[in-house]
Structures are given as structure tokens and as C-alpha cells.
Design an enzyme around this catalytic site. Structure first.
Site, mmCIF file in Angstrom:
data_model
loop_
_atom_site.group_PDB
_atom_site.id
_atom_site.type_symbol
_atom_site.label_atom_id
_atom_site.label_comp_id
_atom_site.label_asym_id
_atom_site.label_seq_id
_atom_site.Cartn_x
_atom_site.Cartn_y
_atom_site.Cartn_z
ATOM 1 N N LYS A 1 5.350 0.509 13.172
ATOM 2 C CA LYS A 1 4.767 1.104 11.968
ATOM 3 C C LYS A 1 3.990 2.386 12.277
ATOM 4 C CE LYS A 1 4.534 -3.341 9.569
ATOM 5 N NZ LYS A 1 3.711 -4.567 9.433
ATOM 6 N N ILE B 1 0.849 -1.199 0.000
ATOM 7 C CA ILE B 1 0.000 0.000 0.000
ATOM 8 C C ILE B 1 0.884 1.248 0.000
ATOM 9 C CG2 ILE B 1 -1.880 1.195 1.182
ATOM 10 C CD1 ILE B 1 -2.277 -1.387 2.857
#
Lengths: 452, 452
Positions: free
Chosen positions: B219, B150
Site C-alpha cells: 500500500k 478512505i
């Protein structure tokens, strides 16, 4: 060029900044949003990019009309040439074709980068504009032309640059998606849902660009050209709108587990490409089926990345301004670094695209038939003759009374096919239409399986 | 620098191309995928970018192990220095901390751009690495560090550059999302779902980095730093994993209309920021609740764009390679154009982030209580004392037999609160724990409303 690259604005600041000037032509909904963003978030943009984006002039013919955000008096003009003269980056937000094109070509000719949200113009005359930009070594940013605030152009050109793009499915028009969502959820007919959309300001006074599928077609044509690396000829896009959708089909589809969407599709296989916009049933559990109201979403499938989806507000003043400004920033960086910086040219594939018209899809077919023996046999006989295989059949006991040819009551018979060729299905329908048992016009709605 | 900018490869081609060389250190799952992409799609990359990305060397210590794609003999080496020497862009895919850091600093020191997927290292030592890159005028691409294929880093830094980012919600770890999906859909307990994930290869031999929330924390820390414009100190990230999630709570939440996800959250309000990873109930109708299995999704909310969502495969060889290659291309363009071309520096905000620990959230609280009068009164009294308002109560008739303190049967009592401060909730729980009617440890799961 007017920009003052190298001018050091660091005095008293903890970061460097150079100035880049921006002018806007067309101060409607998106133009006003863009003015608001550039003025409100000027400081945050300067911190993020090291560039001070200075709004110089905004042109519009009507400064009397009420706007959501007040454009400072000193920025207003009615002369677009004054905008071009004043800035490094010209933002075209007038819409329409002739004047927008003239404006963009003039801006490029005079050495300005251009940013636009004009899908209509790009879908039809994009090649001419991009060639002019290439000739002048300038950028034409068009993130705002598809998907409002969703950064889908950037994703397609840059984020997914390593992929061969196989498929794009998009819900690209908010008006039609709102109407279909209301038909699906509230069981409204098309006219009532359209009226509601108009009342809420989601439909234009003349909604035909939206509901007849043209707006979505412009957008998918842009995405397809990027994906396939060649300008896809707009006249080859297959376009059907939602004007003739009956609530009975929305209901029957729902019962079969499908949601009706106006899907914009670009697919490539066996060296051929098809680009089409039409009402489409997708399985109600698929992600795209859940995209409701005025939201947009684009599903892109690449050979390495697999399936990705991008979702957000597909229109509206502020989301679209967000996209416009991302292009302004990219152009600003190109100016400051002395680099066009285009990642992917629009037109990179040497082979022309072979257009495929004979789609390969699943089909929802509805026939109005008398509730008599032999009807299903007759219809399925014809389908079999054309090699069309049946996946599901739904015959309801009098969902509604439909007056038959000879006044007798009829019932809707729905046949869901496996994958078949469009030409075979159309030929079969032609024969079935002639069967004495079939009343009125059969309904054909294509069915797409996102997860194949 | 070894690259041969300006070398014209146009002979016989319809487009210009210059060469940029790429080397890879670490040929595991992602490394192999990246080799495959660079070799398979070399031509398409060349057409799209005008750059011929030439893979020069691939280093790995073990060339015996079986790979999904065979790396050509002549590219293999066991010496990472040979990779650095051979190329313009060094791709770090060894993972881990010490060696990866040494490698990246060495590559930068010797003038190579770096591309990495190493979230662990960037979350902990990102600042040092980015400072070195800045000092040398080089890029560190890290698209692959968050969300697999993504293009969410690009969206956050470039596509949404005009926005002040208010909120990020992410499902950023595929292993835990697979486990929670199975618990939700199949009513499995944690251990069985984990075993299934291991069998399918979705969980590492030591799955603690995933299931204890650390991977998601790395993340979200990267995303938060980009969104807030300052390195968010990793030790300030609140991290809870899913190891102690009981299937009873998944079930009861489902009954109340909620789906349990390991959500990574970064939020900013009132000049304070909170970054946290914990099991979270979200309404089952929300888009994030539908993200199942090993898919990832990130919802980003900005002041202009509103709510956007990005969805795709969050891990795996080929999707992650797609992200790695987008960074290689950006670095290649920077090389060819002689421009760093970073849109947003990682660290642009002058004010430090004020860390907020006293979250403001809704809460799902479960107490095991005897089925006797006065229990709800006693508990709700304490909640009221701490100004915590109750939104819903669910007490099931013996969903299961739980052995109480004194061996008597107990039932689960679930209270869903309105928004409350974490500290108040924790203080209330402390008091409730002391109530004689409450058996065992109360369960606390935060509830987030995506659409606020």
C-alpha cells in the site's frame, strides 16, 4: 474562450502540456497564497496534469499593502474586468457578498469557469450561482469554502459518492476551536482566550462571524446541501456561538470526561434533516475532541463507508491555496477535455428536505442551587415529568461561590441526560427556572456521541 | 463498447440519466459488498451522477458459499469472459497475482475500463497495467487498494494536486493495528493478541502477509509512487513486521510516552526518497497514535497544505465497496463524457527516484544488562563514538527477571536517541553487541515525530 487547448508545448519536454489561463480577483491572504502556489509549483502542476496553468492577471484595489509573497508587477491590476478578459478560469477571492456575486455571475456569463472560497455567499445565494453555471455548462469550484486545505468537498461528492450520507460532524471554524482549546487546556475564561486569539492573528478585528457561529453555519450548510442533495435553506440552520460559554462549564464537562467544541452538525433520520451549530460536549476520547487549536476536522458517516474523518488546517494562506488550486485543476481538465465533468450536481434530490427543529440529543444542564436538601428531588421531578432520563449527576462542594437570589451561597448542580427531545428539555427548563430553589439562568449545552 | 450513452432515461424522471454497465469478477467479501452497494444505492447513484449504473454479470467459481448479501441468480456466472463481454467497466476483485493480471490486461485489451482493489498486484506489476491502460486510453481505478473506504488515492492525486508531497505516514493494515492496540491497551503478548485477532476474524488463516508487513508495504508503495511521480521499485521498500515485538517494549515505550504502531512511511528530502514499513514508536499524543483497532489512517504532508489526515475503516466489505464504487463512478463519467479524465498520471516525474537506505530517524534501543556500575558508561561511550546523541534513558529496577549469559539477573536498559543515521546506529549496535555486559540481542525500534 482564450485557452489554447491543443497547443503543443512538448518541445524539449518529456510530456505533453496544453495551456489554461487563470486570473484571480482579490489578493488578500488566500489570494496571495494562490499566486504563490501557481507560480512556485507551476512545473509540478504541469507534470502532474499535462496542463500548463498560466496566471494572467491578479486584481486588487490595494497594491501598497505588504504581502507574504510578492505578486509580479506585470500581473497586477485594479480592474476585475481585466482579469475576466484575460483568462479561462476566474478565481474569486474577494469575500463578502454583493461584489463577489456580481463578479461570479459576470465571469460565468462570459463563459469562464469560476473557483471560489466564499462560503458566506454560497450558503446564502449558492443556488442562483450554481444555476447560472449549469445554464452555461460551466463549473463553480468551492473546495476552499469549507475546511481550508482539507479536500472534504471532493471527498463528499466524489470519494463517498456511493453512500447515502447520514451524519456530518465538523469542527469548521479555527478561531472558535482555538479559543475553546485554550479554555479547556489552560482554564482561561472566554474573554482572555479571545484576546489571546486576536493577539496571535487567529481572530478578526470584528470576530462575531466566527465566535457567534455564523462562519461554521455557512460551511455546514454547504456540506449539508451536498449530503442531502437539496439546498438546505440557510435560515433553517440553528446557530449558537461560544460568546456566553463560562469557564466553569468547560471545567465541569472536563471532569465528566467531555471536551467542549463548537460543532457543526448535519444529520438525517426518518426522512428529516437537522443542521445546527452550537457548543457541544463530546467525549474526550473521541477523535474530534483531540482536534485542537486552529485545526479543522470533518467526520462523515455514510451507509456503506461507515465513519470517516478528514483533518487538516482549516484556514490560512497556503492550505486554502491548495484547495483553490485543486479546483483550478479540475476546471482545467474540464476545459481540456471539453467536459464539465461535475461528478455530483449540488442539487440532485427531488424531494425537499424536511427540516427537523426538535433535535434529539443528550444534554448537559447546569443549575445554580443552594446546597440544601430537596433541590435535586425537585429538579429531577420536573425532568421525569417531561420524560427526560438522567444519565449522570455532578454536584460539587463549592467549586465556586455564586451569589444566590437572596445572597445565599449556591453550588453548581450538573445533570447529564440520556437522549431526549429538545422541546421537552426546553419545556422542562422553563418549569425548573420557576422553581424557588434555582438561582439565575440554567445552562444548557448539548452532548453528542460520535460513536453511536 | 456496450454502453448506451445518450440513451435518454428522463421519461418520468426529473433528471437525465444514461446507462453504464458494470461487471464484477470475484465475489468474495469486497465483491459481495460491491454488488450490495450497486443494487441498494442504484437510485441514489443515478440521481447524483445522472448515470444509471447497471450491474450485468458477477463471476465467481463458487456460488455455494454463504454470502452477506444474495447475488441475484440471473447475474451469476463462473466465466470471467462473460463478465468482460457484458459490460463497460470490469471490476477485478479476485485478488492474487497471476489470474488478476491476466484478467485486467484482457479487459483493457478489449476496451473496458478497470477498477481494482488489488494492492499486491499494483505494487508489483502496476507499471505494466497502467501502461496498457494508457495505450488504450482507459482508466484503472484503484481507490480501494489503499485504506479501504478512505478516499486517500483521490485526495493524493486530485485534492492535494497542487502540492509537492513531502511525507506520508500511514497506518495501513488493520490486522496489525488491532494486534498492537490490544498489546498496548491490555498488555497482551503478541501471540495472545494474534489469537484474539484470528478469533474475531481480523486475521487470515495465514496472517503473514499482514503481520510481516507486506500488505502495508504494497500500500505505501502505491502511495509513494503517486506522491513521487515515479514507480517506486517494490524491492526497495524496507519491510519489517511485528512478529518479534515483545510486550516488554510496548510497555516501556508506553512509559516513555510512546505508542507502538506498524507505520508505513514515505519521505522525500534532499532529492532522495525512502519508503519503509516497520514497527514505530510515535508520541502517544499524536493523532496517529489514537488510531486504534482495525481503523486505518493516512497522514499526508504537502508543501502548501501542511499536515492533513484521512481516517476510516481500512478494510471490510462495505467500506471497501464504497471506494470501488467511487472508481466505477469516475469511469462512468469518463465514458459518458468521452474523456479519460485522469487527473494525475501515476508516472509524471522525469527524474528517477533516488532511493535512500540510510534512514535518518530517532531510535529506541533496549539492552538487557546486569544491574552493575559502568554498564551505561560503556554503552553510551560506543553511541558517542558513532555520533549518536542520547535523548532519554530508562533503566527499570527489575521490571522482569531476564536470565543473563551466565545466569545472573539482568534488567532492561532503554536508550532513546536523538535523530541519527541508520548506518551509524547499526554499526554502534554491532559494537555494543560485543560488549561483555550486554546479554542477548539488543532491540531496535525506530521513533518518528509526526510534528517536526
Amino acid at each position: 474562450m482564450i485557452h489554447s487547448v491543443g497547443e503543443d508545448l512538448t518541445k524539449g519536454l518529456s510530456y505533453k502540456a496544453v495551456k489554461v489561463s487563470v486570473g484571480i480577483v482579490g489578493c488578500g491572504v488566500v489570494g496571495t497564497g494562490t499566486v504563490k502556489l501557481l507560480l512556485t509549483n507551476r512545473e509540478i502542476l504541469r507534470k502532474k496534469t499535462g496542463i500548463d496553468f498560466q496566471l494572467t492577471k491578479v486584481a486588487d484595489l490595494n497594491w501598497e499593502r505588504k504581502r507574504e509573497f510578492e505578486v509580479p508587477e506585470e500581473l497586477r491590476t485594479t480592474d476585475y474586468r481585466e482579469v475576466i478578459e484575460s483568462c479561462d478560469i476566474v478565481v474569486e477571492l474577494v469575500g463578502g457578498k454583493e461584489f463577489a456575486k456580481k463578479l461570479m455571475l459576470e465571469a460565468l456569463e462570459s463563459g469562464r469557469h469560476v473557483v471560489t472560497a466564499n462560503k458566506h455567499l454560497l450558503a446564502l445565494d449558492g443556488e442562483e450561482i450554481f444555476l447560472k453555471a449549469q445554464e452555461k455548462g460551466l463549473r463553480v469550484g468551492f473546495e476552499a469554502s469549507v475546511g481550508g486545505g482539507i479536500p472534504v468537498i471532493k471527498a463528499l461528492r466524489e470519494g463517498l459518492v456511493g453512500n447515502r450520507i447520514e451524519t456530518i460532524y465538523g469542527i469548521l471554524n479555527g478561531t472558535t476551536n482555538y479559543i475553546l482549546t485554550r479554555m479547556f487546556e489552560e482554564n482561561l475564561d472566554f474573554e482572555s482566550a479571545l484576546r489571546e486569539a486576536s493577539e496571535k492573528g487567529y481572530a478578526e478585528a470584528d470576530p462575531s462571524l466566527d465566535i457567534d457561529g455564523w462562519d461554521a453555519a455557512h460551511k455546514i450548510n454547504i456540506l449539508a446541501s451536498l449530503a442531502f442533495g437539496r439546498y438546505f435553506p440557510f435560515e433553517e440552520v440553528h446557530v449558537e456561538g461560544i460568546r456566553n460559554i463560562q469557564k466553569l462549564d468547560v471545567e465541569l464537562g472536563k471532569e465528566l470526561g467531555y471536551t467542549l467544541k463548537l460543532l457543526a452538525i448535519a444529520k438525517r433520520f426518518d426522512g428529516e434533516a437537522e443542521v445546527r451549530v452550537h457548543p457541544t460536549f463530546i467525549h474526550s476520547e473521541e477523535a474530534l475532541a483531540k482536534v485542537s487549536g486552529v485545526y479543522n476536522a470533518v467526520m462523515i458517516e455514510g451507509d456503506f463507508v461507515g465513519k470517516t474523518m478528514f483533518y487538516g488546517q482549516g484556514a490560512g494562506s497556503l492550505p486554502t491555496a491548495s484547495a483553490v488550486v485543486s479546483d483550478i485543476v479540475d476546471a482545467g481538465i474540464a476545459i481540456v477535455s471539453g467536459n464539465g465533468g461535475e461528478v455530483t450536481p449540488v442539487d440532485w434530490e427531488s424531494e425537499p428536505v424536511k427540516v427537523r427543529r426538535n433535535f434529539f440529543s443528550r444534554y448537559y444542564l447546569r443549575f445554580d442551587v443552594p446546597d440544601k436538601p430537596g433541590v435535586l428531588a425537585a429538579i429531577s421531578r420536573v425532568l421525569a415529568d417531561f420524560n427526560i432520563s438522567i444519565a449522570a449527576v455532578l454536584q460539587k462542594e463549592m467549586v465556586c461561590q455564586l451569589a444566590g437570589k437572596r445572597g445565599e451561597p449556591v453550588v453548581p448542580l450538573v445533570i447529564l441526560t440520556h437522549k431526549a427531545y429538545e422541546q421537552d428539555v426546553q419545556s422542562a427548563l422553563k418549569e425548573i427556572r420557576e422553581l424557588p430553589v434555582v438561582v439565575g439562568e440554567p445552562v444548557l449545552i448539548r452532548v453528542e456521541e460520535e460513536a453511536e
